[in-house]
Design an enzyme around this catalytic site. Sequence first.
Site, short mmCIF file in Angstrom:
data_model
loop_
_atom_site.label_atom_id
_atom_site.label_comp_id
_atom_site.label_asym_id
_atom_site.label_seq_id
_atom_site.Cartn_x
_atom_site.Cartn_y
_atom_site.Cartn_z
N SER A 111 -2.34 -2.86 1.29
CA SER A 111 -3.65 -3.09 0.57
C SER A 111 -4.82 -2.32 1.35
O SER A 111 -4.38 -1.63 1.50
CB SER A 111 -3.58 -3.75 0.15
OG SER A 111 -3.87 -3.64 -1.67
N HIS A 112 -5.86 -2.74 0.79
CA HIS A 112 -7.02 -2.05 1.08
C HIS A 112 -7.54 -2.45 2.32
O HIS A 112 -8.46 -1.64 2.41
CB HIS A 112 -8.40 -2.51 -0.01
CG HIS A 112 -7.63 -4.49 0.61
ND1 HIS A 112 -7.48 -5.13 0.06
CD2 HIS A 112 -8.85 -4.88 0.61
CE1 HIS A 112 -7.34 -6.12 -0.31
NE2 HIS A 112 -8.84 -6.37 0.93
N ASP A 275 -6.54 3.01 -3.83
CA ASP A 275 -6.54 1.96 -2.45
C ASP A 275 -5.42 2.32 -1.40
O ASP A 275 -4.96 3.85 -2.21
CB ASP A 275 -6.68 0.40 -2.81
CG ASP A 275 -5.39 -0.07 -3.89
OD1 ASP A 275 -4.52 0.81 -3.30
OD2 ASP A 275 -5.39 -1.60 -3.11
N ASP A 277 -2.27 1.32 -1.39
CA ASP A 277 -1.25 1.41 -1.13
C ASP A 277 -1.04 1.52 -2.54
O ASP A 277 -0.28 1.76 -3.48
CB ASP A 277 -0.67 0.13 -1.12
CG ASP A 277 -1.12 -1.05 -1.83
OD1 ASP A 277 -2.48 -0.72 -2.60
OD2 ASP A 277 -0.24 -2.03 -2.59
N ASP A 279 -2.13 0.87 -5.78
CA ASP A 279 -2.73 -0.11 -7.23
C ASP A 279 -3.92 -0.28 -7.36
O ASP A 279 -3.81 -1.07 -8.44
CB ASP A 279 -1.90 -1.83 -6.63
CG ASP A 279 -2.01 -2.46 -5.54
OD1 ASP A 279 -2.83 -1.94 -4.33
OD2 ASP A 279 -1.30 -3.33 -5.18
N ARG A 280 -4.89 0.26 -7.13
CA ARG A 280 -6.30 -0.62 -7.57
C ARG A 280 -6.88 0.98 -7.87
O ARG A 280 -6.33 1.71 -7.12
CB ARG A 280 -7.44 -0.97 -6.21
CG ARG A 280 -6.86 -2.34 -6.17
CD ARG A 280 -7.50 -2.63 -4.57
NE ARG A 280 -7.34 -3.72 -4.79
CZ ARG A 280 -8.52 -4.92 -3.70
NH1 ARG A 280 -9.28 -4.44 -3.88
NH2 ARG A 280 -7.76 -5.72 -3.31
N LYS A 374 0.11 -4.10 -10.37
CA LYS A 374 -1.52 -3.19 -10.58
C LYS A 374 -1.33 -1.58 -10.53
O LYS A 374 -0.34 -1.41 -9.44
CB LYS A 374 -2.83 -3.48 -10.25
CG LYS A 374 -2.85 -4.12 -8.93
CD LYS A 374 -4.09 -4.43 -8.59
CE LYS A 374 -3.96 -4.72 -6.99
NZ LYS A 374 -3.42 -5.31 -6.19
C1 VG1 Z 1 -7.56 -9.20 -3.54
C2 VG1 Z 1 -8.44 -9.79 -4.34
C3 VG1 Z 1 -7.01 -9.69 -5.81
C4 VG1 Z 1 -5.75 -8.96 -5.27
C5 VG1 Z 1 -5.34 -9.08 -3.73
C6 VG1 Z 1 -4.30 -8.20 -3.76
O1 VG1 Z 1 -7.61 -10.98 -2.74
O2 VG1 Z 1 -9.64 -10.06 -4.80
O3 VG1 Z 1 -7.85 -9.98 -6.85
O4 VG1 Z 1 -5.04 -8.82 -6.26
O5 VG1 Z 1 -6.84 -9.18 -2.84
O6 VG1 Z 1 -4.76 -6.95 -4.19
P1 VG1 Z 1 -7.96 -11.92 -1.80
O7 VG1 Z 1 -7.21 -12.92 -1.76
O8 VG1 Z 1 -9.11 -11.08 -0.95
O9 VG1 Z 1 -9.54 -12.54 -2.79
V1 VG1 Z 1 -4.05 -5.48 -2.56
O10 VG1 Z 1 -4.51 -3.86 -3.46
O11 VG1 Z 1 -4.91 -6.06 -1.06
O12 VG1 Z 1 -2.62 -6.07 -2.62
CO CO Z 2 -3.40 -2.70 -3.36
#
Ligand code: VG1
Ligand code: CO
Length: 541
Positions: A111-112, A275, A277, A279-280, A374
């Site tokens: 993801s991010h 982001d 992948d 989804d954000r 998302k």
């Molecule tokens: C983070 C975000 C959370 C989100 C998760 C996955 O998690 O705070 O809201 O669902 O990333 O998103 P954490 O545990 O680091 O706070 V993604 O777009 O990184 O799959």
């Molecule tokens: Co993501």
Amino acid sequence: MTIISTRPIAGQKAGTSGLRRKTRDWMAPHFLENYVQSTINAIGGAKGKRFVVGGDGRFYNAEATQIILRMLAANGASEVIVGRDGLLSTPAASHLIRLNNTDGGFILSASHNPGGIDADFGLKFNMANGGPATETVSDEIYAQTTTLAEYHIAQTPDVDLSIVATSDLAGMDLKIVDPVSDYAELMKTLFDFNAIQTLFKSGFRMRFDAMHAITGPYAKTILQDMLGAPSDTVMNGTPLVDFGQGHPDPNPIWAHELMSVMTGPDAPDFGAASDGDGDRNMIVGRGAYVTPSDSLAVLAAHAHLAPAYAGGLVGVARSMPTSAAVDRVAAAKGIPAFETPTGWKFFGNLLDAGKVTLCGEESAGTGSDHVREKDGLWAVLLWLNILAETKLSVADLMAEHWATYGRNYYSRHDFEDVPVDVANTLMDDLRRSLPTLTGQSFAGLVVGDADDFSYDDPVDGSRSVSQGIRISFQGGARVVFRLSGTGTQGATLRMYVEALETDPDALHRDPQHALADVIKAAHEITDLQRRLGRDTPDVIT
Ligand code: VG1
Ligand code: CO
């Protein structure tokens, strides 16, 4: 087909969203294979089952895709639908799982998190509803990793995934699909594309920052080709394995290139970023950054302007650290608002049970019942649909929203790369102090309530504990502390601060100023400066 002997690899426990580790860990012998086989075992095998496979295109995506395909074939899967070149955004993967009624999907993404051989890689399993594996299934996957003794893999050459075609891989049907087209078709059914086309024709300008990640091709197809936005709308639109050395996290810090366009001279009307992948989403108007929690509230307030939601929303859900702005909209509309732990896996049951239509998180994730993830571009299109209907600027829409509902000033402060023991001690001490906090005063604010959030899923009855410490103050402000579950190095302490303002003369302040007292109280409660040796966060959103 061969069966390879292996031994358990310690620590293959998924965090907030799948398993994320350093890329080199994934490339080490058996690491990926062990995790994939454990996942297959956890769901009762792959024999005769159908799956979707694809990822965000980061370094090792291509190689890992080949391994997963060969393992699914050797485990007896009957069909795999894979995105061309092994690419699929997370929401597109979720849609393909649902559209094709498959048994689940493997999404290759961190993801991010940054990508590259010295950065991060990740893998998550989504279930037949298109959503991330539930806590129960995630626990079972982890249990499997601790006893695994062998995995199955087909000894076949790499498949050419560059052409949309149907073929056979060691007896398994392999369908290579265009990553964008089914997703784009879905978007067309949800929104008023004519209204958005008219908006662009009228001279409305936007920038979409794909941050060199997966949404580039999706955004170009949908915004530029289908909706007629000018050809310079999408920036950083070619996916790169290292995301151009950037950090594909859509917030004002990491999406600074977009932010400087949106605050500069001749800024476009609307800006958005996504982001790694896809989804954000980050939403920004001309000179007007929209906090993700506010974005969720605005979408909830106006979703009925888009065809898919014209009948209204059945309910909304937000993660616990997300601001209560959307709750105020729900209350005004007379619909239920649910509060879940962080991570999209907790929304799936509510969506499946028809209890909510819209959900979101403060971390720039928003989505609806159209998929079970998302969805960044979906949120951007809903915003465009709303702007096309209301004919308001983003700044005016926000002003109107706050005047109606009040403003939940909100900010998240991240302290990254904190030594794990320091972070754990801080949280443990805080947890221990909870029973005595109520009534105490910090920086002039009196604690009204304090607890360690646990969640009882209203659909399957499962209970999730220790999901973040929340401290609310008399007068309505609050702070939440939790540790990130997506990092790969040290610990990240997240501090979420919020205060409701309803005074019409105080709705346009700088959030950091409006929240100064709460921030001060939060630091005092945790003795943050002494414990971390610093009091300035790495990232403020
Ligand atoms: C983070 C975000 C959370 C989100 C998760 C996955 O998690 O705070 O809201 O669902 O990333 O998103 P954490 O545990 O680091 O706070 V993604 O777009 O990184 O799959
Ligand atoms: Co993501």
